[in-house]
Design a protein around this motif. Structure first.
Motif, PDB file in Angstrom:
ATOM      1  N   GLY A  99       5.046  -1.693  -1.209  1.00 51.68           N
ATOM      2  CA  GLY A  99       4.709  -0.254  -0.386  1.00 51.68           C
ATOM      3  C   GLY A  99       4.719   0.065   0.333  1.00 51.68           C
ATOM      4  O   GLY A  99       2.920  -0.179  -0.162  1.00 51.68           O
ATOM      5  N   THR A 100       4.780   0.209   1.376  1.00 54.61           N
ATOM      6  CA  THR A 100       3.524   1.207   1.956  1.00 54.61           C
ATOM      7  C   THR A 100       2.947   2.357   1.164  1.00 54.61           C
ATOM      8  O   THR A 100       2.080   3.071   1.789  1.00 54.61           O
ATOM      9  N   GLY A 101       3.199   3.186   0.281  1.00 52.06           N
ATOM     10  CA  GLY A 101       3.107   3.824  -0.722  1.00 52.06           C
ATOM     11  C   GLY A 101       1.513   3.528  -1.101  1.00 52.06           C
ATOM     12  O   GLY A 101       0.592   4.045  -1.651  1.00 52.06           O
ATOM     13  N   VAL A 102       0.965   1.791  -0.951  1.00 49.25           N
ATOM     14  CA  VAL A 102      -0.588   1.726  -1.657  1.00 49.25           C
ATOM     15  C   VAL A 102      -0.994   2.667  -0.136  1.00 49.25           C
ATOM     16  O   VAL A 102      -2.362   2.564  -0.302  1.00 49.25           O
ATOM     17  N   TRP A 103      -0.755   2.707   0.621  1.00 54.47           N
ATOM     18  CA  TRP A 103      -1.572   3.548   1.604  1.00 54.47           C
ATOM     19  C   TRP A 103      -1.508   4.863   1.218  1.00 54.47           C
ATOM     20  O   TRP A 103      -0.367   5.496   0.556  1.00 54.47           O
TER      21      TRP A 103
END
Lengths: 1173, 474
Positions: B75-79
């Motif tokens: 998910g975008t949370g890795v950014w």
């Protein structure tokens, strides 16, 4: 051809005997264990999407079920299985049921609750409006309780030396042990304090059966000092409580009474009710009085509006005044009118000086009181003397018994007894005859053979100098009864018996004023727990096994002999001439309180001879001093494995997932501690700080330092409840480096219970704290507007003075829905529509200019006085749709909210209620530290320093450079704290809606800014465009889809959000829709006389009564700072608040037209107090 | 009409220098065609540097593949995204690549319509650059979504869910603008390629080349009908491409300008963004032209004069962009809005990202001033370095805009943003994608238009001294 297998001869074959029930047949302990434990563990896989394996497994399970083997279903009653073929009477699937119960809290004191149950599972605790300690409000611990109930880490097995056993075996073994002791020699019960009459009765029976057995009670955050002071003052025990509704002046001596301790919810409510300035209420009161007068005189009512100044005076007269003397920075301190940061050990000196000033005998002012404190004593004393009988002093549990005694004497002197201070019979009375310190000594001496640890965890939280774990090694049999296999249970105890959660058990408890409540189970024990009552009843040979019968057996005699005869008569059943207990009991169960149980007490006069007693005092600490305090969220750590509590940004500090050694900026500088914001999330996530070695009385721990402005200098505040070794995967994950917080109990001792000299040495090591919102100064913005009562009287529209854009006050008001100006604007819109219908050209509201604008002269646009930008300048023409003849653009119902910053104390109950109501996920320290906290209500906290300049805060003001700001923040005494809960503002012109490419956030007809989760693709543009930044994004898969127990706590009316989806406050849309549907259903029904079951509103549609819908935050709010309702309902409470002159829309100047608005804080400082004090 | 004898090509090596210095050496149509086509059909040995660049690009491309796989899995949370800063490096990269993608269409369409002959040598690879840059750009809005598998919901498509894009959102306009831009650029590029592909088919050294180029050339036989239609179509596409040059970055700028975030909400954004885009696009043209000149010996075709002209475009657009920066500050002050002004203060000195603002000013406004000096702009190395500074500057420009989010309206919500390794993986990975695609383009397609270069040759050398479609249109 091989021989076919043949059946053995009938004689050799083991034929299963015929059976009726599983229990009858399968009697082996091993199999029972298998039944209980194997299947529930696997139950989660049943709920996953059906895979081939699962399909086969399910088929197998069906076969098993068909065969009558039903291992995984344990019905609530355990006696009778009732399938849903015939629906239970009171239960409609999809409609929640509410049951009254009570939660035993600090000191065993109960808070009355209404618990929402969905299809048999309790999912949310709400305050019980009938309970005097709650009145419908609630606090953090109780709100978080359902998560603990469903916690999969709770213990589920009786164990003997760590191996599985059964409750029956345990009872037999323990009974043998008791019998072997004959008269109870060497038997000690260590329990938490309890106010439960049933437990007290059973313990009494126990001590009668084993007369040499002893009973000690321990709680890390106890009220021992207060109890000692009461005993000294009155020479008999009593329970002390306060009535803040009657108090004009309140002095808190280090008491965080608005959020901590028995009665806090009620205290906050009474306090909050007197922090609200309401002109409209005052006007209505004048009207009412005029009518009554006319009626009395027999005249025709005719109302003359009072002078405006009279109105203002009347509204202001209600305001109370709060002085707080404290070392830490608490919610109560933040709400104070005057706050004096003082080292905790000096508070006693302050009390002594105050007592001396007020003429209490034996009290002498100490010599070392600071100049500011002396001025304080003088002014506070004057203020209190002027309001005799309406003033009150309240002392915190952290203060010495001497301080409590002094406060009692002062209260007596001020005539507070019976007015603002009340007494009842002692709550935790019972035949306790032992204490922890003596127990420790006996254990070490080898005199204790059998130790019952009931609901306590002394290995974790007992004073460190008792070395409780070592002492336990010298005890032969140790029986632990608790919710978790905790530090005490596993390595140290012989037996562990899982306790039933209070939502699973029968019991009783007394409230802060002595009112008793029945603890009613909402669900059968989910993890095989037994309540204390069950445990004690099983050990006693009285034959009382049923906990319900045990509780009833306590109250039957009360009803028969003690209940007031008049009250008793109410419980006459039609068929019985004499009052019956059953009816009384039913009423008690339904209402949640046992009527007539609060026993008032009049303990008499304070005996002043003990006031000078040194034994009750604590020596003032000259150097650095530590104060231990219960954590605002975790309290003493009993619910440490609760992710909701761990993740809640703590009131005022906004710290999550950790405690820390908190020091003031000046002390931090002196000791060379530094704190900085990390690049990754900065102020809204990751605060990097120094580690330190904290030494108290020779005991040391390593702890992170957190710098908190407005604390007293030379004080370290360390909250209890963290740093668990064995508490479950949240509080003590397998990876020990991630264990939240630091164990303060390792420092605490019998020699250092609350305060002690401390040493804080910087270590060359950094640590990061997840602080959700650490930035402190206002940066010249004015999101929070505030004034003193005097300023309010002089300029009641002070909150309207635009802080940001120049513009016209009325235009700004028009942009705040619900205000008179806003209604006028809507009327203009309607006029436009009527004109359009009459064939006149359509005029967009943007085209509206004010009268005479085009003319020359003042007010003309040549002078720039009219700022057209502040008109609703939507590019989109008003929606010309009409629904049922109603203007859809204007809205049939217009939901709106106001938040009163004057009475908000920042306690965070709203945030927690929202978490419980709306299935807000727990994301962990790492994610919080990346600035991704998911709470829908953010509580912003700002600091300011009042100066001579009216209204403007110098701190963070334009004229103050960052360097000067840094210097000023060190002046703890001058700092003011402001809190502001910020949920979604439900803008009428919502910037988020315009920018969503897929229409996932849209406006409803009644003005809600709706979020359509399954339409959201996660561009996050809405969040960027939200000026309030109240939207929350699921950056990862935050919702727990896998842990079995965690699913059950979810509210089925709210979608559990998936990864990649935006979410935010919905005004609890599920509650709104449920109420509207109910209203429409009732409206459709006709009474026999042909009229509707529910009345119609002004537009001829079903009326939703004001107050029928409570949002979760509003319902929880202890100070009732939140008002919610329909702006189109002329009688609604919210409309009245919107019309108040100090109502303002946050960022209204950017034309969002927020439906949520704020009532600016009005404080009531003492004009005689020295500047800055 | 000149007679055949007048127009007969002079013998090689005997032509006078080009009056505008736009072509060096002594080429006639045959030698010119061979010069360009030899690279593709393999007569000109693949330079060693090509392998170096290709492997470099391909290795970086793996970072993109891994980065996107990891991103899609978790998910975008890795950014490094968070609550105030819900957009980060992905959107920075998107705007940056879209900007770079600008120069190609500008060169091939607008300069064509403006009779700028010098576009001829650079339009082909510039257009390829556009396509690849838009591909890189288009990747980011897709992968930055929380639920990228639903990206098609941004487009109007018939469905039984009764859902439709929300037409007030700039992101929906983006989806249209970028996809239209990409489609038109692709068609334009491909149409221009057709005669060249036919040339390659005819010059092919083996069966495979003949087959592939033969199919791609769509049966081109070079008949007069073909030429006539080709030139008309080319002109039409140039006309169609011209407004798109302006529209695409205007619309990308709306992503910011339509929002109410202080300093995003500005009417100056569309022209400001277009100027910035052309600026960065030409910087990229310089960055591509310089290695081509060296590794493929193309100094005769991409001359010093070309580089100087690119430098002049850069100084012009650079000044426009600088003007934009000063206007932003001016409007914030003059607008008398406290939120705008304090956001400006935060951006310039009081906030934690002041350094990125000044890095932007240094690299985008100050250093490129050196291009005023003729000696500098005519020095290949200096020009290359300054173009690099512009790349960095344009990246910072978008970064500065995006991180305005960290400190906007309510101090209680302020935070910070820092990219994680996974942000960088896709960012550098996208550069890998670009380099890989560009290397493959150099190897398999004519990097300079054979047809147009032959037309561009002076009459004496067998050409028409300009763009035939334009001259015919006259």
């Amino acid at each position: 051809m091989p021989a076919e297998p043949t059946a053995p001869a009938p004689a050799a074959r083991t034929e299963p005997e015929l059976f009726q029930s599983v229990e009858q047949w399968m009697d082996s302990a091993k199999f029972q264990e298998l039944m209980r434990d194997e299947f529930p563990e696997d139950a989660d896989s049943w709920l996953d999407p059906v895979s081939r394996r699962n399909f086969l497994a399910l088929s197998a399970a069906s076969v098993a079920l068909a065969g009558g083997c039903n291992p995984s279903l344990r019905p609530a009653s355990q006696r009778q299985v009732v399938p849903y073929v015939d629906q239970p009477d009171e239960l409609t699937p999809g409609v929640p049921l509410f049951f009254a119960t009570a939660m035993p809290q600090q000191g065993g004191v109960g808070l009355g609750l209404l618990v929402k149950s969905r299809e048999g599972r309790p999912i949310k605790c709400e305050g019980n409006p009938n309970h005097p300690g709650s009145l419908g409000s609630i606090e953090l611990q109780a709100l978080a309780a359902p998560l603990t109930l469903h916690d999969p880490d709770r213990s589920s097995n009786v164990t003997l030396g760590g191996n599985g056993s059964t409750f029956e075996k345990a009872v037999v073994a323990i009974k043998n042990e008791l019998t072997a002791s004959k008269d109870g020699t060497g038997v000690v019960f260590l329990t938490e304090p309890t106010t439960s009459p049933t437990v007290q009765r059973l313990m009494g029976d126990m001590l009668k059966a084993y007369p040499k057995a002893r009973w000690a009670r321990y709680e890390p955050v106890g009220r021992a000092n207060e109890t000692a002071a009461l005993a000294a003052a009155f020479e008999k025990p009593a329970n002390l409580y306060y009535k803040f509704d009657a108090a004009d002046v309140i002095l808190s001596l280090d008491a965080d009474f608005l959020t901590t301790g028995p009665g806090a919810v009620r205290y906050a409510r009474d306090f909050g009710a007197r922090r609200k300035v309401r002109l409209i209420e005052a006007a209505e009161a004048f009207h009412r009085e005029s009518d009554e007068k006319a009626k009395a005189a027999g005249r025709e009512p005719h109302f003359h509006p009072p002078k405006h100044s009279k109105l203002l005076d009347r509204a202001a007269a209600k305001m109370n005044r709060l002085y707080v003397v404290e070392g830490a920075l608490t919610s109560t301190g933040a709400a104070a009118d005057h706050r004096l940061p003082l080292k905790p050990s000096q508070v006693e000196g302050f009390a002594r000086a105050l007592a001396a000033r007020l003429g209490v005998p034996n009290a002498a002012a100490p010599a070392d009181l600071s100049e500011t404190a002396k001025k304080w004593v003088e002014e506070v004393a004057k203020d209190m003397e002027a309001r005799k009988g309406k003033a009150v002093v309240i002392t915190g549990e952290h203060q010495s018994a001497a301080t409590h005694l002094l406060a009692l004497a002062v209260n007596e002197k001020l005539g507070a007894f019976g007015q603002t201070v009340a007494f009842s019979a002692p709550l935790d009375s019972g035949p306790a005859n032992f204490d922890l310190k003596a127990l420790g000594a006996e254990m070490n001496a080898g005199k204790v053979n059998t130790l019952f640890l009931v609901g306590v965890n002394p290995v974790y939280d007992a004073p460190a100098d008792l070395r409780f774990a070592d002492a336990m090694e010298k005890v032969k049999t140790k029986i632990h009864h608790g919710l978790y296999v905790d530090e005490t249970a596993l390595p140290h105890c012989t037996w562990h018996i899982p306790a039933a959660h209070f939502l699973e058990s029968w019991g009783d408890v007394r409230g802060y004023d002595g009112t008793a409540s029945v603890i009613q189970p909402l669900i059968a024990p989910m993890r095989n727990g037994k309540s204390v009552i069950e445990l004690l009843a099983s050990l006693l040979n009285t034959g009382e096994q049923d906990p319900l019968a045990a509780v009833k057996a306590t109250w039957q005699p009360f009803f028969d002999t003690k209940l007031d005869a008049k009250l008793k008569d109410q419980y006459k059943a039609a068929t019985y001439p004499s009052p019956t207990f059953e009816r009384y009991w039913e009423v008690a169960l339904r209402d949640g309180v046992l009527p007539g149980t609060a026993e008032a007490a009049t303990p008499g006069a304070v005996k002043a001879d003990k006031i000078g007693d040194k034994a009750l005092s604590v020596a003032a600490v000259k150097e650095l001093e530590i104060q231990f305090r219960p954590d605002p969220a975790l309290f003493d750590g009993r619910q440490a494995n609760n992710g909701w509590l761990q993740e809640l940004p703590k009131p005022i500090t906004n710290l999550t997932w950790d405690n820390a050694a908190m020091v003031s900026p000046a002390t931090a500088e002196r000791l060379n501690f530094q704190q900085s914001f990390a690049w990754t999330a900065g102020e809204r996530g990751r605060t990097e700080t120094d580690m330190a070695e904290l030494t108290v009385m020779g005991r040391k721990i390593r702890v992170a330092v957190h710098i908190v402005p407005a604390m007293a200098d030379d004080v370290v505040v360390l909250h209890l409840g963290f740093g668990r070794d064995r508490a479950g995967r949240v509080a003590s994950p397998d990876d020990k480096t991630n264990t939240p917080g630091f164990n303060a109990y390792k420092l605490r001792g019998t020699d250092a219970v609350w305060t002690a000299p401390a040493e804080l040495k910087r270590l060359n090591e950094r640590y990061f704290l997840a602080v959700a919102g650490a930035y402190s100064a206002m940066e010249s913005r004015r999101p929070v507007r505030h004034a003193t009562l005097e300023q309010f009287k002089a300029e009641e529209v002070f909150a309207q003075v635009p802080g940001i854009t120049p513009g016209e006050y009325k235009d700004l008001r028009a942009l705040t829905p619900g205000t008179v100006e806003n209604f006028n604007m809507l009327e203009e819109l309607r006029k436009t529509r009527r004109n359009a219908e009459a064939g006149q050209p359509y005029k967009h509201p943007y085209d509206y200019h004010h009268e005479g604008e085009e003319e020359e002269g003042e007010g003309g646009h040549a002078h720039g006085h009219h700022d057209k930008r502040l008109k609703p300048l939507s590019l989109y023409v008003s929606n010309p749709i009409t629904v049922d003849g109603q203007d859809a653009n204007i809205g049939y119902r217009r939901w709106a909210m106001t938040i009163d910053l004057g009475s908000c104390i920042g306690c965070s109950a709203c945030t927690m209620a929202c978490v419980a109501e709306n299935n807000i996920p727990v994301i962990g320290k790492g994610e919080v530290s990346r600035g991704r906290a998911m709470h829908w209500i953010r509580i912003d906290r700002y600091f300011s320093i009042p100066t001579g300049e009216v209204l403007e805060d110098k701190l963070g003001g334009e004229k103050v450079s960052p360097a000067e700001r840094k210097e000023r923040i060190k002046d703890s005494a001058a700092i003011r704290v402001h809190v502001q809960p910020v949920p979604c503002q439900h803008c009428e012109k919502a910037p988020c809606e315009v920018v969503c490419p897929v229409g996932a956030t849209v406006h409803s007809a009644d003005g809600l800014n709706d979020m359509v989760y399954n339409r959201c693709v996660g561009t996050r543009y809405c969040s960027n465009n939200c000026p309030y930044k109240v939207r929350r994004f699921n950056f990862l898969q935050y919702s727990d889809y896998t842990t079995d127990g965690m699913k059950l706590v979810n509210n089925p009316e709210v979608t559990v959000r998936t990864r990649g989806v935006m979410e935010k406050c919905t005004y609890c849309v599920q509650r709104i829709r449920a109420a509207v549907i109910e209203a429409e259903r009732e409206w459709d029904k006709k009474k026999p006389d042909g009229s509707r079951l529910r009345e119609s509103d002004a537009t001829g549609r079903p009326k939703v009564y004001d107050g029928e819908i409570l949002t979760a935050c509003q319902q929880a709010c202890p100070t009732q700072a939140i008002t919610f309702g329909d702006l189109n309902d002329p009688q609604s409470a919210v409309l009245k608040t919107k019309a108040e002159p100090h109502n303002y829309g946050l960022l209204a100047e950017i034309n969002t037209m927020p439906r949520t608005s704020y009532l600016a804080a009005v404080r009531n400082p003492n004009p005689n107090m020295p500047q800055g004090a | 009409m000149a007679t055949a004898t007048e127009n007969a090509p002079a013998p090689p090596g005997q032509y006078p220098p080009h009056p505008e210095g736009l072509i060096g050496g002594s080429y006639d149509t045959v030698t010119l065609g061979d010069k360009i086509a030899d690279v593709v059909i393999g007569d000109y040995p693949t330079p060693k540097a090509w392998w170096g660049w290709f492997l470099f690009g391909f290795a970086l491309l793996q970072a993109l593949v891994i980065g996107v796989a990891y991103l899609f899995w978790y998910g975008t949370g890795v950014w490094g995204l968070n609550q105030p800063a819900a957009w980060g490096l992905a959107i920075v990269n998107f705007v940056w690549w879209i900007g770079i993608g600008h120069a190609g269409t500008l060169i091939s369409a607008i300069l064509l319509l403006m009779h700028q002959k010098w576009r001829t040598s650079i339009n082909r690879f510039a257009e390829a650059m556009t396509l690849f840059a838009v591909m890189c750009a288009g990747l980011f809005p897709l992968i930055h979504m929380g639920r990228p598998w639903l990206a098609y919901w941004l487009f109007p498509f018939p469905n039984n869910m009764a859902v439709w894009p929300q037409p007030r959102s700039p992101l929906m306009w983006d989806a249209f603008a970028v996809s239209t831009y990409f489609t038109v650029s692709l068609v334009f590029w491909y149409v221009g390629l057709i005669p060249d592909l036919a040339y390659l088919r005819d010059a092919a050294r083996n069966r495979l080349q003949r087959l592939v180029y033969g199919v791609l050339s769509l049966g081109w036989r070079g008949s007069a009908y073909h030429w006539r239609r080709y030139e008309k179509l080319y002109l039409l596409l140039a006309g169609l491409g011209t407004p798109l040059v302006f529209s695409v970055h205007t619309i990308v700028s709306f992503d910011f300008a339509v929002a109410v975030v202080p300093l995003w909400h500005a009417t100056i954004f569309p022209p400001f963004f277009v100027a910035g885009a052309v600026y960065s696009g030409f910087a990229m043209v310089v960055w591509l032209a310089v290695p081509l000149r060296h590794y493929y010996g193309m100094k005769d075709l991409i001359t010093d004069r070309h580089l100087e002209l690119c430098a002049k475009v850069m100084i012009t657009t650079g000044m426009l962009v600088t003007w934009g920066y000063s206007l932003e500050v001016w409007m914030a002050w003059y607008g008398h809005s406290q939120r705008e002004w304090s956001a400006t203060m935060q951006r310039m000195w009081a906030g934690p990202y002041w350094w990125s603002y000044w890095a932007l000013i240094l690299t985008n406004s100050i250093l490129p001033q050196l291009l005023w000096i003729k000696r500098v702009r005519c020095n290949e190395l200096m020009l290359f370095l300054i173009a690099g500074s512009v790349h960095i500057g344009m990246l910072f420009e978008r970064y500065v805009i995006v991180i305005t989010l960290t400190r906007d309206d309510i101090p209680g919500a302020w935070g910070r943003y820092a990219p994680t390794i996974w942000d960088y993986a896709v960012m550098f990975g996208s550069i890998g994608l670009f380099v890989t695609l560009f290397c493959l383009f150099l190897r398999f397609l004519p990097m300079i238009s054979i047809t147009e270069m032959r037309e561009f040759l002076p009459f004496k050398q067998g050409g028409r001294d300009g763009h035939s479609c334009m001259e015919n249109a006259k």
